[in-house]
Structures are given as C-alpha cells and as structure tokens.
Design an enzyme around this catalytic site. Structure first.
Site, mmCIF file in Angstrom:
data_model
loop_
_atom_site.group_PDB
_atom_site.id
_atom_site.type_symbol
_atom_site.label_atom_id
_atom_site.label_comp_id
_atom_site.label_asym_id
_atom_site.label_seq_id
_atom_site.Cartn_x
_atom_site.Cartn_y
_atom_site.Cartn_z
ATOM 1 N N ASP A 196 -5.603 -3.302 -2.577
ATOM 2 C CA ASP A 196 -4.617 -3.116 -1.517
ATOM 3 C C ASP A 196 -4.105 -4.440 -0.951
ATOM 4 O O ASP A 196 -4.871 -5.282 -0.494
ATOM 5 C CB ASP A 196 -5.264 -2.295 -0.405
ATOM 6 C CG ASP A 196 -4.264 -1.764 0.604
ATOM 7 O OD1 ASP A 196 -3.260 -2.437 0.858
ATOM 8 O OD2 ASP A 196 -4.499 -0.667 1.125
ATOM 9 N N SER A 210 0.831 -1.191 0.000
ATOM 10 C CA SER A 210 0.000 0.000 0.000
ATOM 11 C C SER A 210 0.878 1.258 0.000
ATOM 12 O O SER A 210 1.741 1.399 -0.853
ATOM 13 C CB SER A 210 -0.960 -0.043 1.196
ATOM 14 O OG SER A 210 -1.978 0.924 1.061
#
Length: 388
Positions: free
Chosen positions: A215, A74
């Site tokens: 993510d 991320s």
C-alpha cells in the site's frame, strides 16, 4: 446545437484530481464525485443549452477527461484507474457496494481465513494477513481485464502510488512513462491496495526485476495530491523552456520572492487541483484528556494507526493549497458524525452511516456552494467550437 470541446492546454489551466486511500471509506469519495459530476452537467445545460461534445458526438462526455492527470493511492487508485478505463463514478460506486463484503468480510470469515486456512495449514503462521487478496484481485481483473496502463494512458494520464517492500522506496506508476507501459493495470492497482497486515504484497514483474508491492499510503502519500501537482508542473517544463520563461520572469521584475513563492508564481496559476478524501472525524479530541493516554487509549481512540495516515494527508493538502494558491485548490472530505473511520468495515450499518454522513454534508449550503464553485471552474476548461 452547440458543440463543445476541451480547450487547448496552452489556453487553459492544467487540471489534476487526486483520490486518497482509506479502504471501503472510498464510498464517500465516490458519492462526492457523483455530486460534482451532477452539478457540472447542470451548469453545462444552464450555460450552453442543447449541446454535444466534439470528442464523443453526444452529451455523455467522459467526466474523467476534464483532468490532465488522475492520481490515486490504495483504494483511490481503484477509483482513478477505473475512471480512466471508462467507468462512470456511479458504476464504480455500485462495484464497491456489491463487492464490499466479499473483500472485507465479517469476523467469522476473517478468523477462518487467518487462523485456519492460512494459519495452521500454510507457512504464513498465525500472524497471517487478516484478509485474503483473492476477492480483490478477482474484482480488479474482472473490471480492468488484461489492459495495460499504457493502453489506459490513451484515455489520459493516471498515476498510482505503491511501496517497494524490499527497499521501502515509494513507487510512482505513471501511465505515460515507457518503463510502465506493459504492466497490467489491475496488478498495479492491487499493489497500491495491498495494505500491510490486511493483504499480502502483490508480486509485479517489471522487465527483469520482481517487485513486492504494498500500500502506497504508508509512503506519506495516502493522498497523492502533492505528487500529482509536481508531475503537472513537470508537464509544463517543455513549454517554459521554449519561450515563455522570459515573459514569466518579467512579471517578477522588482519583486523579492522565496523559492516556493517563485514556483507558485511561475506555475501555480496554471494548475487547477482537487483532492477527494475518504472522510475523517467531525470533532477533534479533547487534548486535556489525552495527557494521560498511553498506547491502549491511543489505539482505542483511533489515534494509532488511523491518524498516522490522516496527518500526512492534511499536511499534503495544506502544502498543495500553497503551491497552486488556495484559489486554485479544492479539497473535499466528509466529516464523519455517525460512521466509523474504519477502512475495512463493509457492514450494512457502516454503509448506512457513511451514506448518511456524506449526504448530510453535501446538502449543507456551504458545501453546495463549494462544489458549485469547483464545477464552474471545470466548465471554464471547455470552449464552444461552433453552432450547428
């Protein structure tokens, strides 16, 4: 003048640095990284005096080149990829501070984007992701350009974690692997940053297959330190298989070890690993009060969904410290006293609080000692070439 270079990998520990996810809280990660780099350079001057690096013909040795592998999930993937592309930690922090409110705008902009632009007037409906991906994609493309991760691999290995939305499988984008060489670095990072409910998945075309990537933090690798250590062990497979196995096994003669203890004995001393997190609450919750908590209290007190990412992080770091031995593992994470653990808050007040908390923590004697110890270990990865 002394000339310095990285030791040959066969003569030193392999080094890995991991960056956890956490959205805009990465501001604290970057402040920690800047401090580590500052202390590292100070020790260099104290130990070697006037010097230059053989690789760069000057004092400005790229800090990221100290590490055989950078890994990130991320927001951590932004930091890892930007470092490998040549940006300094300070330059990356400046990008966060300059563009944070464009990527994570206030409530009015979010309402307009979610319910008007993409709600009423698009097929996404009223449950559209809360944020537009465009500002993030624009920033990543401006920062990384059309560079492929194969091209970035020339500066050193980097690994980014994502999720295949269609299968829920974890994706490990490894810059040194042939199947990923031609992927755009900015798209790979965007995929890892596409947090569910915040951003739409990122579309990545890989050969004849289309991936919808979200993510990587939800894979359990919000801090991909374990993944990175395993990859670093694998880098050494060729060395072990071509002559060192008998020497290593002879050191175990007469000892009864578990499988993990054997792995640590074989590989642990050969890896120096460090993890930089995105901060966490400084004080634990009162368990007695939690006896009567339901969903509402769990949400309002940050247990759901916040701790669902933090718990796997702590678990990964604990296992990492066992695999490579706690003396070879370093974990840096800001204890929040005034800042909120909210990953999508780029407000001026939150930035002020984050900077206050991380600066306060860095100034503590125990933290200074810990950072200095790690910086010394990094300096040990270098050697003097000759005198000029």
């Amino acid at each position: 003048m002394k000339k310095l270079r990285l030791k040959n990998p066969a003569d030193r520990q392999l080094s890995v640095l991991s960056f956890a996810g956490g959205g805009y809280l990465a501001v604290t990660s970057l402040k920690i990284l800047i401090e580590i780099e500052k202390v590292f350079r100070s020790i260099l001057f104290d130990r070697f005096g006037i010097f230059e690096f053989e690789e760069t013909k000057g004092e400005n040795f790229p800090f990221h080149r100290l590490f055989d592998l950078l890994s990130g999930t991320s927001t951590g993937s932004i930091v890892a990829m930007a470092l490998r592309s040549g940006l300094t930690p300070t330059q990356i922090l400046d990008l966060y501070l300059e563009h944070g409110q464009k990527i994570f705008p206030g409530s009015i902009s979010r309402f307009w984007n979610r319910f008007i632009v993409r709600g009423i007037f698009s097929g996404q409906g009223l449950s559209a992701p809360s944020l537009s991906s465009e500002p993030l994609l624009t920033l990543l493309k401006a920062t990384l350009g059309e560079t492929t991760i194969g091209e970035i691999n020339k500066n050193g290995r980097v690994m980014v974690i994502g999720i295949d939305c269609e299968t829920d499988n974890t994706l490990h984008y490894k810059s040194w692997r042939e199947e990923f060489q031609n992927l755009s670095a900015y798209l790979v990072v965007a995929g890892s940053c596409s947090a569910d409910t915040y951003f739409s998945p990122t579309v990545i075309e890989q050969k004849d297959k289309t991936y919808y990537v979200s993510d990587g933090g939800t894979s359990g690798a919000n801090d991909p330190i374990l993944d990175a250590i395993v990859e670093t062990f694998k880098f050494q497979e060729k060395e072990i298989s071509t002559g060192n196995l008998e020497r290593l096994l002879s050191s175990l003669s007469g000892r009864r070890l578990s499988i993990l203890e054997t792995i640590r004995t074989l590989f642990g001393d050969s890896v120096l690993a460090a993890s930089i997190g995105t901060g966490e609450r400084a004080t634990p919750r009162d368990g007695k009060n939690m006896l009567d908590w339901g969903a509402a209290q769990l949400v309002t007190n940050g247990v759901l969904p916040g701790s669902l990412l933090k718990r796997p992080e702590r678990h990964a770091r604990k296992l990492a410290s066992y695999l490579v031995d706690q003396n070879n593992f370093y974990s840096f994470n800001t204890p929040f006293m005034t800042a909120k653990e909210t990953m999508d808050d780029a407000s001026d007040s939150q930035v002020k609080s984050m900077l206050y908390d991380v600066d306060y923590w860095i100034e503590q004697p125990a933290t200074k000692s810990y950072i200095t110890n790690f910086a010394n270990r990094l300096v040990d990865l270098l050697e003097e070439v000759n005198h000029v």
